[in-house]
Scaffold this motif. Structure first.
Motif, PDB file in Angstrom:
ATOM      1  N   THR A  27     -10.705 -14.711 -13.625  1.00 22.36           N
ATOM      2  CA  THR A  27      -9.375 -13.423 -12.936  1.00 22.36           C
ATOM      3  C   THR A  27      -9.050 -13.808 -12.001  1.00 22.36           C
ATOM      4  OG1 THR A  27     -10.925 -12.014 -13.216  1.00 22.36           O
ATOM      5  CG2 THR A  27     -10.217 -12.098 -15.341  1.00 22.36           C
ATOM      6  N   VAL A  28      -8.217 -12.722 -11.023  1.00 22.98           N
ATOM      7  CA  VAL A  28      -7.530 -12.769 -10.131  1.00 22.98           C
ATOM      8  C   VAL A  28      -9.489 -12.115  -9.089  1.00 22.98           C
ATOM      9  CG1 VAL A  28      -6.676 -11.688  -8.275  1.00 22.98           C
ATOM     10  CG2 VAL A  28      -5.914 -12.482  -9.970  1.00 22.98           C
ATOM     11  N   GLN A  29      -9.924 -11.125  -9.642  1.00 27.23           N
ATOM     12  CA  GLN A  29     -11.151 -10.805  -9.024  1.00 27.23           C
ATOM     13  C   GLN A  29     -12.342 -11.726  -9.713  1.00 27.23           C
ATOM     14  OE1 GLN A  29     -11.236  -8.445  -6.851  1.00 27.23           O
ATOM     15  NE2 GLN A  29     -13.515  -7.988  -6.587  1.00 27.23           N
ATOM     16  N   LYS A  30     -12.564 -12.123 -10.840  1.00 30.76           N
ATOM     17  CA  LYS A  30     -14.062 -12.207 -11.152  1.00 30.76           C
ATOM     18  C   LYS A  30     -13.598 -14.149 -11.947  1.00 30.76           C
ATOM     19  CE  LYS A  30     -15.642  -8.488 -13.358  1.00 30.76           C
ATOM     20  NZ  LYS A  30     -15.624  -7.696 -14.526  1.00 30.76           N
ATOM     21  N   LYS A  64     -11.516 -18.260  -4.803  1.00 29.99           N
ATOM     22  CA  LYS A  64     -10.902 -16.786  -4.983  1.00 29.99           C
ATOM     23  C   LYS A  64      -9.492 -17.211  -5.249  1.00 29.99           C
ATOM     24  CE  LYS A  64     -14.669 -13.560  -3.909  1.00 29.99           C
ATOM     25  NZ  LYS A  64     -14.844 -12.342  -3.254  1.00 29.99           N
ATOM     26  N   GLN A  90      -6.789 -15.749  -5.036  1.00 31.83           N
ATOM     27  CA  GLN A  90      -6.062 -14.829  -4.545  1.00 31.83           C
ATOM     28  C   GLN A  90      -5.630 -15.484  -2.918  1.00 31.83           C
ATOM     29  OE1 GLN A  90      -6.482 -10.778  -4.570  1.00 31.83           O
ATOM     30  NE2 GLN A  90      -4.647 -10.417  -3.202  1.00 31.83           N
ATOM     31  N   ASP A  98     -11.776  -3.802 -16.294  1.00 36.73           N
ATOM     32  CA  ASP A  98     -11.061  -5.169 -17.326  1.00 36.73           C
ATOM     33  C   ASP A  98     -10.212  -4.515 -18.537  1.00 36.73           C
ATOM     34  OD1 ASP A  98     -10.778  -6.751 -15.142  1.00 36.73           O
ATOM     35  OD2 ASP A  98     -12.982  -7.969 -15.394  1.00 36.73           O
ATOM     36  N   HIS A 114      -5.471  -6.137  -2.569  1.00 33.67           N
ATOM     37  CA  HIS A 114      -6.625  -5.945  -3.772  1.00 33.67           C
ATOM     38  C   HIS A 114      -5.774  -6.186  -5.563  1.00 33.67           C
ATOM     39  CE1 HIS A 114      -8.756  -3.817  -0.976  1.00 33.67           C
ATOM     40  NE2 HIS A 114     -10.027  -3.427  -1.642  1.00 33.67           N
ATOM     41  N   ARG A 115      -4.867  -7.306  -5.428  1.00 35.41           N
ATOM     42  CA  ARG A 115      -4.444  -7.862  -6.243  1.00 35.41           C
ATOM     43  C   ARG A 115      -4.902  -6.968  -7.840  1.00 35.41           C
ATOM     44  NH1 ARG A 115      -1.920 -13.508  -8.003  1.00 35.41           N
ATOM     45  NH2 ARG A 115      -1.760 -13.273  -9.783  1.00 35.41           N
ATOM     46  N   TYR A 116      -5.914  -6.756  -8.231  1.00 32.48           N
ATOM     47  CA  TYR A 116      -6.442  -6.759  -9.238  1.00 32.48           C
ATOM     48  C   TYR A 116      -6.908  -5.210  -9.547  1.00 32.48           C
ATOM     49  CZ  TYR A 116     -10.313  -5.760  -6.241  1.00 32.48           C
ATOM     50  OH  TYR A 116     -11.533  -5.220  -6.055  1.00 32.48           O
TER      51      TYR A 116
END
Length: 561
Positions: free
Chosen positions: A200-203, A209, A211, A528, A547-549
């Motif tokens: 995912t974007v964050q995980k 990363k 992003q 999530d 902080h897109r997530y």
């Protein structure tokens, strides 16, 4: 909606009626796109050359015809390098080799401007200089994947009826009933198809990363295929899966890499003439992303294209996939119980070529069995790995992280969401019972969701407003799990909040001290497991790059809500 598929398997996902009475008021049928020519076709492309249509050019007095080559600029998915303008060759033909494409301009009928764009469909760089052009041994079909964003199986039946009919009745193949998404949005679902990894974007299972960093080093399936002699093509409608608010690719990732326009048919014809196997991944998203029924505008265009490549026998040795990342996440249908299932059950149609079915007869039985089993994007990846390995339906070969199964082999009937690492929130295998909105379970669960949202917003609380429940509506659905006692339950709650009328859905694990103790402890395992199911537009722009997530939760203080 009370009917479920066979009780003989662990995941009994529901039988969805694309025209269920609960969603009829949301179903619309927009008029088809009618694209009329604003200029005569004074030039045309064949294979990798552009030609002057001399008869029409003379008729319409075409003058001052010029061309300008262009190429993707290294280091950016959004920049183009242009060559100087030159006069179109007097020979009447222009090669596109070693460029991404060409722009044409001229004057016709004395006062009208003529313009056109043609893409190159040959590899931009000569790979043979770096390594031998190895042709893999054994049977290797072409692979063509046409992806459409935010389209469920039911959505295809409703709003792409001509395409669905042609696929199932003329081309023939398997329309997977139990295909489910593994995560929320496009990125993790399509990353799973193309790499087998969870991200995912964050995980992410990757160290990089996406992003903030280029994704060139990721193990994309087209690299595997390129290594065994396939010519590869990535043709998104525009920067999206890897380049949306992110760097994307530093270098061109595939042999042919197109943006904003496509020439897949020419690419297929050219590769067939060279007798070389090829891989195509194309992804469309603009029509379907926000409003479910808008995809119907594509129906006549898509079915016409499928008919053309079918009748030209371009599918003769081609494994064809028409697929999606997930169902619609924001349309009004999404506010219904049917819409929630549709969002979690994207479309997957696959059609192996006749030669593959003849060479490997077990494939047909496996696909038919898997038609009603829970399948997912990891299985799609493992199916592509079968092509790479040249082993079709080999149940003994290692599977990446033991998550996916090639669709050419039988998926176990015992499979559950936990086996595939799909969160409870996105799982479609549960059976549900309604709860009253006023039930303490629901009230505590709604509070837990709000607490999680506001806790997640702590890093950006100077830019984003906190979220409050305005108690407008809930799904009020209780989920039961055969593996737990009545002490633990899962409650799915949908609530509308202020500011910006955000609508969120989450699954909360609820624990009661005992069956007679009314004390309730509700917990949700991270942001999530909360979905935003209506659009938020530009309300979260203040954190999009950092902080897109958290965009789904944030309403910027400067937005004026």
């Amino acid at each position: 909606m009370t009917e479920f598929y066979t009780p003989k398997q662990a995941c009994r996902f529901p039988v969805l009626n694309p025209f269920d009475p609960s969603i009829l008021k949301f179903i619309q049928h927009p008029p088809p796109l009618k694209c009329s020519r604003l200029q005569p076709e004074l030039t045309y492309a064949k294979k990798n050359k552009v030609y002057l249509e001399e008869t029409l050019a003379f008729k319409h007095e075409l003058t001052k015809l010029q061309y300008q080559y262009f190429r993707r600029a290294n280091g950016s998915d959004s920049s183009i390098f242009y060559n100087p303008w030159k006069s179109f060759p007097s020979s009447g033909e222009l090669s596109l080799s070693h460029w991404s494409g060409v722009v044409l301009k001229g004057t016709y009928n004395k006062t009208f401007s003529y313009s056109n764009i043609y893409a190159s469909i040959e590899p931009l760089y000569d790979r043979s200089k770096d390594k031998e052009d190895v042709q893999a041994e054994g049977y290797r079909p072409n692979v063509v994947i046409i992806g459409i964003d935010s389209v469920s199986r039911s959505n295809v039946i409703r709003n792409l009826p001509l395409t669905y009919k042609y696929l199932t009745q003329e081309i023939g193949g398997w329309d997977m009933r139990g295909y489910v998404k593994i995560d929320d949005n496009t990125f993790p679902n399509m990353v799973a198809v193309l790499t087998g990894h969870k991200a995912t974007v964050q995980k992410s299972e990757f160290k990089l990363k996406p992003q903030f960093e280029f994704v060139d080093e990721w193990p994309f399936i087209w690299k595997n295929l390129s290594n065994i002699g396939y010519t590869t093509m990535l043709a998104e409608e525009q920067p999206g899966i890897f380049s949306y608010k992110a760097p994307g690719f530093k270098k061109q990732p595939t042999d042919v890499y197109l943006r904003s326009y496509e020439s897949i048919e020419r690419f297929m014809e050219n590769q067939n003439s060279l007798n070389k196997p090829y891989f195509v991944f194309s992804f469309l998203w603009k029509l379907s992303h926000d409003i479910t029924y808008e995809i119907e505008k594509l129906d006549e265009i898509l079915v016409t294209w499928l008919e053309k490549i079918h009748k030209k026998e371009l599918l003769k040795n081609t494994l064809l996939f028409i697929t999606s990342d997930h169902g619609n996440r924001f349309d009004k249908i999404r506010s219904t119980l049917i819409g929630r299932y549709e969002e979690r059950m994207p479309f997957l149609f696959m059609r192996p070529p006749e030669e593959m079915l003849n060479r490997f007869p077990t494939i047909e039985n496996a696909l038919t069995t898997n038609l009603y089993r829970m399948s997912c994007h990891y299985d799609f990846y493992e199916t592509l790995i079968d092509i790479v390995k040249g082993e079709y339906g080999n149940v003994k070969r290692p599977r990446f992280k033991d998550r996916g199964y090639s669709l050419f082999s039988e998926i176990p009937s015992t499979r559950t969401c936990k086996d595939v690492q799909i969160e409870e929130h996105f799982c479609v295998c549960q059976e549900e019972t309604s709860l009253s909105i006023n039930d303490p379970l629901v009230q505590r669960s709604a509070k837990a969701i709000l607490e999680q949202i506001n806790e997640s917003l702590n890093p950006v609380n100077e830019r984003c407003l906190s979220v409050q429940n305005n108690n407008r509506y809930h799904y009020a659905q209780l989920l039961t799990d055969k593996n737990v006692t009545n002490i633990i339950s899962f409650v799915r709650v949908t609530l509308q909040t202020t500011p910006n009328n955000g609508v969120f859905e989450g699954v909360v694990q609820v624990t009661q001290a005992s069956s007679t103790n009314s004390k309730i402890i509700a917990a949700i395992t991270g942001y999530d497991n909360i979905s935003r199911i209506n659009t938020y537009g530009k309300a979260a722009n203040c954190i999009s790059l950092t902080h897109r997530y958290l965009e789904k939760f944030c309403t910027c203080r400067e937005a004026g809500f």
